[in-house]
Design an enzyme around this catalytic site. Structure first.
Site, PDB file in Angstrom:
ATOM      1  N   ARG A 104      22.579  75.723  25.628  1.00  0.00           N
ATOM      2  CA  ARG A 104      22.033  75.394  24.308  1.00  0.00           C
ATOM      3  C   ARG A 104      21.036  76.450  23.850  1.00  0.00           C
ATOM      4  NH1 ARG A 104      17.534  74.946  21.158  1.00  0.00           N
ATOM      5  NH2 ARG A 104      16.390  74.052  22.933  1.00  0.00           N
ATOM      6  N   ASP A 105      19.885  76.508  24.482  1.00  0.00           N
ATOM      7  CA  ASP A 105      18.833  77.422  24.046  1.00  0.00           C
ATOM      8  C   ASP A 105      19.249  78.877  24.231  1.00  0.00           C
ATOM      9  OD1 ASP A 105      16.358  78.118  23.026  1.00  0.00           O
ATOM     10  OD2 ASP A 105      15.369  78.065  24.962  1.00  0.00           O
ATOM     11  N   HIS A 150       8.181  76.653  30.008  1.00  0.00           N
ATOM     12  CA  HIS A 150       9.332  77.278  29.342  1.00  0.00           C
ATOM     13  C   HIS A 150       8.910  78.669  28.875  1.00  0.00           C
ATOM     14  CE1 HIS A 150      13.074  76.824  26.733  1.00  0.00           C
ATOM     15  NE2 HIS A 150      12.516  77.922  26.260  1.00  0.00           N
ATOM     16  N   HIS A 174       9.686  82.736  27.783  1.00  0.00           N
ATOM     17  CA  HIS A 174      10.564  83.810  27.332  1.00  0.00           C
ATOM     18  C   HIS A 174      10.026  85.115  27.910  1.00  0.00           C
ATOM     19  CE1 HIS A 174      13.078  81.847  24.043  1.00  0.00           C
ATOM     20  NE2 HIS A 174      12.341  80.867  24.543  1.00  0.00           N
ATOM     21  N   CYS A 200      14.836  83.026  19.784  1.00  0.00           N
ATOM     22  CA  CYS A 200      14.671  81.994  18.768  1.00  0.00           C
ATOM     23  C   CYS A 200      14.879  82.598  17.385  1.00  0.00           C
ATOM     24  CB  CYS A 200      13.270  81.374  18.861  1.00  0.00           C
ATOM     25  SG  CYS A 200      12.940  80.135  17.593  1.00  0.00           S
ATOM     26  N   ASN A 252      15.249  83.957  27.348  1.00  0.00           N
ATOM     27  CA  ASN A 252      14.495  83.117  28.276  1.00  0.00           C
ATOM     28  C   ASN A 252      14.404  83.798  29.639  1.00  0.00           C
ATOM     29  OD1 ASN A 252      14.235  80.222  26.951  1.00  0.00           O
ATOM     30  ND2 ASN A 252      16.257  81.000  26.417  1.00  0.00           N
TER      31      ASN A 252
END
Length: 284
Positions: A15-16, A206, A208, A239, A248
């Protein structure tokens, strides 16, 4: 220094990781990636988002991906940015959802065209509905360290969103360095303070890797007491509403680092290497 015996890695690549890719990844290949990731031993995977295809074309096949995840009995998470998305997830039989709110006002406006206050108010109704259906709720707080539009993000800005999530019964909260500008010092201080204020809350880090600091930030988060981390296969990600943000933190590199420090993840490195190679082929 403190090193736990075990940490949990939550894979967010499908997803991300893929959401920012301009060329649509065929659904069959997404399914194959998810299948390969499930074979690594990773416990949970964020696989899809019920968002309008015009906003994120890469997630247009969310319904089919969810059905596939159910078929293979996968423990998976689906992003539900609003009430309509939540209803779609409920209708699809999803058991774990994720909702996000930015700690930066400008980012939140650009991302979902709403103020933080408006987003928090919608969350009240969403969380209540999710609990009616016994869903596991993950709360994402984006831009927790700095913002490409506003610069430094204060702790109070982050705490505002976190406190709202805690008060309304979120099961875990992922604290995001969305544009990858955090350093170990602020990571340690911010997580330490969050854990002191909310000792019964499960926090996830989380990161990056825009500046190459993500692995050092992981160590800092561990020292603060964090034992759950989001990561993306092959470092996929970025993003669309965070200019300059890159991928990420890489699942493969993160697992290698943790294992070399004798921290267990439950993930098999050989299987992970195969998934990593496959993921790279998807974007090449």
């Amino acid at each position: 220094m403190y090193f736990p015996k075990e940490v949990e890695i939550i894979e967010v690549g499908p997803r991300d990781g893929l959401q920012n890719e301009s060329q649509f990844v065929p659904t069959a290949l997404k399914k194959e990636l998810i299948k390969k990731l499930s074979a690594t031993g990773v416990r949970r995977i964020e696989t899809a988002s019920f968002v309008h295809p015009r906003a994120v074309p890469q997630m247009a096949d969310a319904q089919e991906i969810v059905e596939f995840c159910k078929e293979i009995n996968l423990d998976f998470i689906v992003l539900t940015p609003n009430m309509k998305a939540l209803q779609l997830a409920i209708d699809a039989g999803v058991k774990q959802i994720a909702v996000f709110v930015g700690a930066s006002e400008t980012f939140n406006q650009k991302n979902i065209n709403r103020s933080i206050e408006e987003s928090l108010q919608e969350c009240v109704n969403m969380f209540a509905k999710a609990k009616e259906h016994n869903l596991f709720i993950r709360g994402y707080v984006s831009m927790c360290f700095s913002c490409p539009y506003e610069g430094a993000v204060s702790f109070d800005q982050v705490e505002r969103v976190v406190r709202h999530f805690v008060q309304h019964g979120v099961d875990e909260i992922s604290i995001g360095d969305t544009n990858g500008q955090a350093t170990p010092k602020i990571v340690y201080e911010r997580f330490k303070r969050l854990l002191e204020l909310f000792p019964n809350t499960v926090f996830v880090a989380h990161f990056h890797d825009t500046n190459g600091f993500a692995y050092a930030n992981t160590i800092a988060a561990i020292q603060a007491g964090i034992k759950k981390f989001d990561s993306s296969i092959a470092g996929l990600g970025g993003c669309p509403f965070s200019p300059g943000a890159t991928g990420n933190i890489s699942t493969k590199k993160l697992v290698e680092l943790l294992h070399k420090m004798d921290i267990e993840t439950g993930i098999d490195e050989q299987s992970l290497q195969l998934a990593n190679q496959f993921a790279k082929q998807l974007i090449d």
